[in-house]
Scaffold this motif. Structure first.
Motif: not given
Length: 162
Positions: A38-54
């Motif tokens: 779950p830590t891995y999944v949450v970290a990946v999701v969090g890291n990817m959230l700004p990607v489309p905006i950037i």
């Protein structure tokens, strides 16, 4: 339950912060005693959230900043020119494998090689949106796996053996 959600929130939040990103969020989550997957999944999701905006807006914002008067505008112009020059070199070397190069750049868990910098490079190179998202996602997932294994002490155990 609230304390557990608070811990996951910090993992999510830290993984969205530039430079630190998932590379810092995974060890933080593991250090707080959170389960690994779950830590891995949450970290990946969090890291990817700004990607489309950037990917959609970074180049426009950077170009807008170059129009500012004085030293600040010149500073952003130097950043833009340096980024384009480095991107052209990278694209020349990588050729058709530019998305693999982007993946590898993001996947190596070193400071300054994360999703934020990879997305900025993709926008300066005018790379296509969805292939860039896929390359960054693959890189983030790989970097997260490397950080997860490192947080578990696997690399320390291997160095003790060899």
């Amino acid at each position: 339950m609230i304390a557990l959600l608070r811990k996951y929130f910090w993992v999510l939040f830290v993984s969205m912060v530039p430079i630190v990103e998932l590379r810092g969020a995974v060890p933080i989550g593991v250090g707080m005693g959170l389960p690994l997957i779950p830590t891995y999944v949450v970290a990946v999701v969090g890291n990817m959230l700004p990607v489309p905006i950037i990917l959609l807006f970074a180049k426009r914002v950077l170009l807008w900043c170059t129009t500012w008067p004085g030293a600040l505008g010149r500073f952003f112009m130097k950043i833009y020119e340096k980024g384009v020059k480095a991107g052209d070199k990278m694209q020349e070397k990588a050729g058709r494998g530019i998305y693999w190069a982007l993946y590898l750049f993001v996947a190596i868990p070193l400071p300054g090689t994360g999703a934020w910098t990879g997305c900025l490079a993709a926008t300066l190179l005018d790379l296509k949106f969805w292939p860039s998202v896929a390359a960054v996602l693959g890189g983030v997932m790989t970097a997260g796996l490397i950080m997860l294994l490192g947080s578990m002490g696997l690399f320390g155990a291997l160095s003790a053996i060899f």
